[in-house]
Design an enzyme around this catalytic site. Sequence first.
Site, mmCIF file in Angstrom:
data_model
loop_
_atom_site.group_PDB
_atom_site.id
_atom_site.type_symbol
_atom_site.label_atom_id
_atom_site.label_comp_id
_atom_site.label_asym_id
_atom_site.label_seq_id
_atom_site.Cartn_x
_atom_site.Cartn_y
_atom_site.Cartn_z
ATOM 1 N N CYS A 122 23.566 -3.205 24.258
ATOM 2 C CA CYS A 122 22.139 -2.942 24.471
ATOM 3 C C CYS A 122 22.062 -2.376 25.873
ATOM 4 C CB CYS A 122 21.332 -4.239 24.369
ATOM 5 S SG CYS A 122 19.615 -4.048 24.884
ATOM 6 N N ASP B 159 14.577 5.366 25.487
ATOM 7 C CA ASP B 159 14.854 3.968 25.154
ATOM 8 C C ASP B 159 13.498 3.309 24.947
ATOM 9 O OD1 ASP B 159 16.363 1.498 24.951
ATOM 10 O OD2 ASP B 159 15.615 0.995 26.941
ATOM 11 N N GLU C 268 13.032 -6.716 31.159
ATOM 12 C CA GLU C 268 11.744 -6.022 31.317
ATOM 13 C C GLU C 268 10.833 -6.765 32.300
ATOM 14 O OE1 GLU C 268 10.458 -3.042 29.927
ATOM 15 O OE2 GLU C 268 12.474 -2.587 29.205
HETATM 16 N N1 DGL Z 1 17.786 -1.063 25.142
HETATM 17 C C1 DGL Z 1 17.714 -1.026 23.736
HETATM 18 C C2 DGL Z 1 19.045 -1.182 23.091
HETATM 19 O O1 DGL Z 1 19.984 -0.653 23.631
HETATM 20 C C3 DGL Z 1 16.534 -1.659 23.062
HETATM 21 C C4 DGL Z 1 16.215 -3.052 23.366
HETATM 22 C C5 DGL Z 1 14.957 -3.489 22.684
HETATM 23 O O2 DGL Z 1 13.929 -2.828 22.846
HETATM 24 O O3 DGL Z 1 14.987 -4.495 21.969
HETATM 25 O O4 DGL Z 1 19.186 -1.767 22.045
#
Ligand code: DGL
Length: 271
Positions: free
Chosen positions: A188, A14, A156
């Site tokens: 996400c 990820d 984050e």
């Molecule tokens: N966790 C990721 C997703 O599922 C990425 C989030 C990101 O870096 O913007 O989209």
Amino acid sequence: MSRPGAAAPIGVFDSGLGGLTVLRALARRMPEESLIYFGDTAHVPYGSKSPEAIARFSAEVARFLAGRGIKLLVVACNTSSAWALPALRRAARVPVVGVIAPGARAARAVSRRGRIGVIGTEATVRSGAYPRALRALGGGVRVVSRACPMLVPLVEEGWWDGPVAEAVVRRYLAPLRRSRVDAVILGCTHYPYLKPVIARALGPRVRLVDSAAETAAETERVLDRLRLRVPRGRRGRREFYASDSPERFRRLARRMFGRGVTRVRLHPFDA
Ligand code: DGL
């Protein structure tokens, strides 16, 4: 070169902490499997980047994990699954599992009226990947999508609850509340960290769908089919990598994944 066998690890990646929600589901479902996790912290967030950049970062991480001899790649990132999955599948010598099809299936299973909300990064929403995957399942669905770009930085930062998270989530989700969806896909992998806050903002009648468990189930099915499962009994190894600030990643990852995150190695990419 021969293909990696059953004893090889599963690679999971990820842009940052989000994929740990999928890693946790994999570790719970198949504790005997070894797992290598890569958080591309040098490039987070993916969600505000162009499709070309998302595809490039994803390919770099996939190449690194391939070099570690993985037997299967889990793209534990919706943004990357939305924009890079076909290219990753073409380039990889191992099976590749994304999170969007499993998430869509899980939502279709819990939604009674077929009114489904999708929240995700700007790039995921722009891709239209979820509405496509939901429609492909048939049965006439109505999909309402909403990009929530500030949620990834909140996660984050470790702000998983409290007044700031509550206010931001409430503001993003107000249109979904009004559109009377009966299920919302956390599109996400960062969003499950905010699940209690999101649940409060949407109210008790809306089912939240997190693709982690369904992705782990899909991974298990693929490994079974290819006879690539490691025998049950022993506990698999866990390895963690980050492309920047591994110490910071380790601190937050331990809050999510527990003390099993003993060491996070740095693997920077060239600019
Ligand atoms: N966790 C990721 C997703 O599922 C990425 C989030 C990101 O870096 O913007 O989209």
